[in-house]
Design an enzyme around this catalytic site. Structure first.
Site, PDB file in Angstrom:
ATOM      1  N   ARG A   1      -2.424 -14.665   4.090  1.00  0.00           N
ATOM      2  CA  ARG A   1      -3.093 -13.968   5.194  1.00  0.00           C
ATOM      3  C   ARG A   1      -2.335 -14.227   6.509  1.00  0.00           C
ATOM      4  O   ARG A   1      -2.230 -13.330   7.344  1.00  0.00           O
ATOM      5  CB  ARG A   1      -4.559 -14.421   5.321  1.00  0.00           C
ATOM      6  CG  ARG A   1      -5.451 -14.064   4.142  1.00  0.00           C
ATOM      7  CD  ARG A   1      -5.818 -12.607   4.029  1.00  0.00           C
ATOM      8  NE  ARG A   1      -6.399 -12.045   5.212  1.00  0.00           N
ATOM      9  CZ  ARG A   1      -7.134 -10.923   5.211  1.00  0.00           C
ATOM     10  NH1 ARG A   1      -7.376 -10.260   4.063  1.00  0.00           N
ATOM     11  NH2 ARG A   1      -7.611 -10.434   6.323  1.00  0.00           N
TER      12      ARG A   1
ATOM     13  N   THR B   1      -5.655  -7.519  10.491  1.00  0.00           N
ATOM     14  CA  THR B   1      -5.901  -6.172   9.942  1.00  0.00           C
ATOM     15  C   THR B   1      -5.309  -5.094  10.838  1.00  0.00           C
ATOM     16  O   THR B   1      -4.693  -4.142  10.354  1.00  0.00           O
ATOM     17  CB  THR B   1      -7.430  -5.952   9.781  1.00  0.00           C
ATOM     18  OG1 THR B   1      -7.972  -7.027   9.021  1.00  0.00           O
ATOM     19  CG2 THR B   1      -7.722  -4.627   9.096  1.00  0.00           C
TER      20      THR B   1
ATOM     21  N   GLU C   1      -9.509  -9.771  -8.077  1.00  0.00           N
ATOM     22  CA  GLU C   1      -8.589  -8.671  -7.786  1.00  0.00           C
ATOM     23  C   GLU C   1      -7.364  -8.714  -8.706  1.00  0.00           C
ATOM     24  O   GLU C   1      -6.869  -7.670  -9.144  1.00  0.00           O
ATOM     25  CB  GLU C   1      -8.174  -8.724  -6.318  1.00  0.00           C
ATOM     26  CG  GLU C   1      -9.331  -8.406  -5.375  1.00  0.00           C
ATOM     27  CD  GLU C   1      -9.053  -8.709  -3.909  1.00  0.00           C
ATOM     28  OE1 GLU C   1      -9.966  -8.497  -3.089  1.00  0.00           O
ATOM     29  OE2 GLU C   1      -7.935  -9.156  -3.571  1.00  0.00           O
TER      30      GLU C   1
ATOM     31  N   TYR D   1     -12.780  -1.590  -3.339  1.00  0.00           N
ATOM     32  CA  TYR D   1     -13.246  -1.742  -1.955  1.00  0.00           C
ATOM     33  C   TYR D   1     -14.761  -1.572  -1.835  1.00  0.00           C
ATOM     34  O   TYR D   1     -15.260  -1.247  -0.755  1.00  0.00           O
ATOM     35  CB  TYR D   1     -12.513  -0.758  -1.049  1.00  0.00           C
ATOM     36  CG  TYR D   1     -11.073  -1.163  -0.750  1.00  0.00           C
ATOM     37  CD1 TYR D   1     -10.796  -2.265   0.057  1.00  0.00           C
ATOM     38  CD2 TYR D   1     -10.007  -0.451  -1.267  1.00  0.00           C
ATOM     39  CE1 TYR D   1      -9.482  -2.645   0.338  1.00  0.00           C
ATOM     40  CE2 TYR D   1      -8.682  -0.821  -0.997  1.00  0.00           C
ATOM     41  CZ  TYR D   1      -8.436  -1.915  -0.180  1.00  0.00           C
ATOM     42  OH  TYR D   1      -7.142  -2.293   0.103  1.00  0.00           O
TER      43      TYR D   1
ATOM     44  N   PHE E   1     -15.162   3.846   7.566  1.00  0.00           N
ATOM     45  CA  PHE E   1     -13.788   4.145   7.141  1.00  0.00           C
ATOM     46  C   PHE E   1     -13.619   4.190   5.618  1.00  0.00           C
ATOM     47  O   PHE E   1     -12.519   4.426   5.125  1.00  0.00           O
ATOM     48  CB  PHE E   1     -12.801   3.128   7.745  1.00  0.00           C
ATOM     49  CG  PHE E   1     -13.086   1.677   7.398  1.00  0.00           C
ATOM     50  CD1 PHE E   1     -12.684   1.135   6.184  1.00  0.00           C
ATOM     51  CD2 PHE E   1     -13.740   0.856   8.299  1.00  0.00           C
ATOM     52  CE1 PHE E   1     -12.939  -0.183   5.866  1.00  0.00           C
ATOM     53  CE2 PHE E   1     -14.000  -0.489   7.988  1.00  0.00           C
ATOM     54  CZ  PHE E   1     -13.593  -0.999   6.766  1.00  0.00           C
TER      55      PHE E   1
ATOM     56  N   ARG F   1       2.506  -7.082   8.785  1.00  0.00           N
ATOM     57  CA  ARG F   1       1.830  -5.932   9.408  1.00  0.00           C
ATOM     58  C   ARG F   1       2.442  -5.597  10.776  1.00  0.00           C
ATOM     59  O   ARG F   1       2.564  -4.418  11.126  1.00  0.00           O
ATOM     60  CB  ARG F   1       0.330  -6.195   9.494  1.00  0.00           C
ATOM     61  CG  ARG F   1      -0.350  -5.975   8.134  1.00  0.00           C
ATOM     62  CD  ARG F   1      -1.768  -6.455   8.106  1.00  0.00           C
ATOM     63  NE  ARG F   1      -2.502  -5.961   6.935  1.00  0.00           N
ATOM     64  CZ  ARG F   1      -3.679  -6.420   6.561  1.00  0.00           C
ATOM     65  NH1 ARG F   1      -4.269  -7.390   7.250  1.00  0.00           N
ATOM     66  NH2 ARG F   1      -4.285  -5.934   5.491  1.00  0.00           N
TER      67      ARG F   1
ATOM     68  N   LYS G   1       0.825  -1.205   0.000  1.00  0.00           N
ATOM     69  CA  LYS G   1       0.000   0.000   0.000  1.00  0.00           C
ATOM     70  C   LYS G   1       0.865   1.265   0.000  1.00  0.00           C
ATOM     71  O   LYS G   1       2.082   1.191   0.217  1.00  0.00           O
ATOM     72  CB  LYS G   1      -0.948  -0.062   1.202  1.00  0.00           C
ATOM     73  CG  LYS G   1      -1.952  -1.239   1.122  1.00  0.00           C
ATOM     74  CD  LYS G   1      -2.891  -1.261   2.326  1.00  0.00           C
ATOM     75  CE  LYS G   1      -3.960  -2.330   2.198  1.00  0.00           C
ATOM     76  NZ  LYS G   1      -4.918  -2.282   3.354  1.00  0.00           N
TER      77      LYS G   1
ATOM     78  N   HIS H   1      -2.158  -5.452   1.378  1.00  0.00           N
ATOM     79  CA  HIS H   1      -3.444  -6.113   1.137  1.00  0.00           C
ATOM     80  C   HIS H   1      -3.186  -7.577   0.835  1.00  0.00           C
ATOM     81  O   HIS H   1      -2.180  -7.924   0.215  1.00  0.00           O
ATOM     82  CB  HIS H   1      -4.140  -5.481  -0.079  1.00  0.00           C
ATOM     83  CG  HIS H   1      -5.349  -6.248  -0.536  1.00  0.00           C
ATOM     84  ND1 HIS H   1      -6.579  -6.127   0.072  1.00  0.00           N
ATOM     85  CD2 HIS H   1      -5.511  -7.181  -1.523  1.00  0.00           C
ATOM     86  CE1 HIS H   1      -7.441  -6.947  -0.529  1.00  0.00           C
ATOM     87  NE2 HIS H   1      -6.812  -7.590  -1.501  1.00  0.00           N
TER      88      HIS H   1
ATOM     89  N   ASN I   1      -2.129  -0.081   6.983  1.00  0.00           N
ATOM     90  CA  ASN I   1      -1.608  -1.369   7.447  1.00  0.00           C
ATOM     91  C   ASN I   1      -0.737  -2.105   6.415  1.00  0.00           C
ATOM     92  O   ASN I   1      -0.676  -3.327   6.394  1.00  0.00           O
ATOM     93  CB  ASN I   1      -2.751  -2.246   7.959  1.00  0.00           C
ATOM     94  CG  ASN I   1      -3.807  -2.494   6.907  1.00  0.00           C
ATOM     95  OD1 ASN I   1      -3.638  -2.104   5.757  1.00  0.00           O
ATOM     96  ND2 ASN I   1      -4.885  -3.154   7.292  1.00  0.00           N
TER      97      ASN I   1
HETATM   98  N1  UDP Z   1      -9.702  -0.567   7.458  1.00  0.00           N
HETATM   99  C1  UDP Z   1      -9.782   0.599   8.199  1.00  0.00           C
HETATM  100  N2  UDP Z   1     -10.433   0.568   9.416  1.00  0.00           N
HETATM  101  C2  UDP Z   1     -11.007  -0.569   9.899  1.00  0.00           C
HETATM  102  C3  UDP Z   1     -10.934  -1.753   9.125  1.00  0.00           C
HETATM  103  C4  UDP Z   1     -10.280  -1.721   7.916  1.00  0.00           C
HETATM  104  O1  UDP Z   1      -9.281   1.643   7.786  1.00  0.00           O
HETATM  105  O2  UDP Z   1     -11.581  -0.543  10.988  1.00  0.00           O
HETATM  106  C5  UDP Z   1      -8.996  -0.550   6.156  1.00  0.00           C
HETATM  107  C6  UDP Z   1      -7.639  -1.238   6.221  1.00  0.00           C
HETATM  108  O3  UDP Z   1      -6.731  -0.553   5.339  1.00  0.00           O
HETATM  109  C7  UDP Z   1      -7.967  -2.626   5.709  1.00  0.00           C
HETATM  110  C8  UDP Z   1      -8.989  -2.311   4.625  1.00  0.00           C
HETATM  111  O4  UDP Z   1      -9.764  -1.241   5.184  1.00  0.00           O
HETATM  112  O5  UDP Z   1      -6.832  -3.315   5.241  1.00  0.00           O
HETATM  113  C9  UDP Z   1      -9.896  -3.454   4.238  1.00  0.00           C
HETATM  114  O6  UDP Z   1     -10.510  -3.949   5.412  1.00  0.00           O
HETATM  115  P1  UDP Z   1     -10.657  -5.527   5.666  1.00  0.00           P
HETATM  116  O7  UDP Z   1     -11.591  -5.706   6.812  1.00  0.00           O
HETATM  117  O8  UDP Z   1     -10.974  -6.211   4.389  1.00  0.00           O
HETATM  118  O9  UDP Z   1      -9.187  -5.916   6.183  1.00  0.00           O
HETATM  119  P2  UDP Z   1      -8.037  -6.802   5.500  1.00  0.00           P
HETATM  120  O10 UDP Z   1      -8.710  -7.858   4.668  1.00  0.00           O
HETATM  121  O11 UDP Z   1      -7.205  -5.852   4.672  1.00  0.00           O
HETATM  122  O12 UDP Z   1      -7.245  -7.371   6.636  1.00  0.00           O
HETATM  123 MG    MG Z   2     -10.158  -7.724   3.224  1.00  0.00          MG
END
Ligand code: UDP
Ligand code: MG
Length: 146
Positions: A94, A100, A135, A58, A66, A111, A18, A124, A121
């Site tokens: 993952r 996250t 994707e 997204y 958010f 992370r 990112k 992705h 974070n």
């Molecule tokens: N995100 C955020 N606040 C939150 C949760 C997610 O800003 O409370 C952002 C963060 O950059 C995250 C992205 O939104 O990576 C997508 O969220 P997701 O729940 O899909 O998390 P990921 O799959 O990336 O772990």
């Molecule tokens: Mg996700």
């Protein structure tokens, strides 16, 4: 001949380093961790998403509080987009990136090492084989995948 992306997706995942990772000069360190963990790079480029790109990528989060900040963050500078291949790629990647929220991420995860906050974070990782294919195809044509 066009490749059939869905048939190829089982052992593949999609990642983005990112904008924060690119800004902080962490591209090399993160890619080293990814390849040292057994992932083969199938496709890769430095690119920047438009607002419309990030809103679409997204879209599943569009009702979340958010969403606006996420779109702003993901479009503020270049990212590294990549398709990765490994047995059990989606789940293993993952695990490698961690939760996250980096504050809760396991020691040694990407992370934990490189992310600043739950929003910024670092990386992705796709959450399913279907989303990995969707994707990957969002960012790469069939002939950009090796
Ligand atoms: N995100 C955020 N606040 C939150 C949760 C997610 O800003 O409370 C952002 C963060 O950059 C995250 C992205 O939104 O990576 C997508 O969220 P997701 O729940 O899909 O998390 P990921 O799959 O990336 O772990
Ligand atoms: Mg996700």
């Amino acid at each position: 001949m066009r490749k059939i992306i869905y048939k190829m997706a089982t052992n593949r995942t999609f990642t983005m380093l990112k904008p924060d990772s690119v800004e902080k000069g962490n591209i090399g360190a993160i890619l080293e961790k990814i390849t040292a963990s057994g992932f083969r790079i199938v496709a890769m480029k430095l690119t920047q998403m438009t607002i419309a790109d990030a809103q679409a990528f997204y879209a599943v989060h569009r009702e979340r509080p958010f969403y606006g900040e996420l779109v702003e963050y993901m479009t503020r500078g270049p990212i590294v987009a990549a398709i990765l291949e490994k047995d059990n790629a989606v789940e293993d990647f993952r695990t490698l990136i961690g939760t996250t929220n980096p504050a809760e991420a396991a020691e040694g995860t990407i992370r934990k090492l490189y992310a600043d906050s739950i929003s910024e974070n670092a990386v992705h990782g796709s959450d399913s084989d279907d989303n990995a294919a969707i994707e990957g195809a969002f960012h790469f044509s069939g002939r950009e995948q090796f």
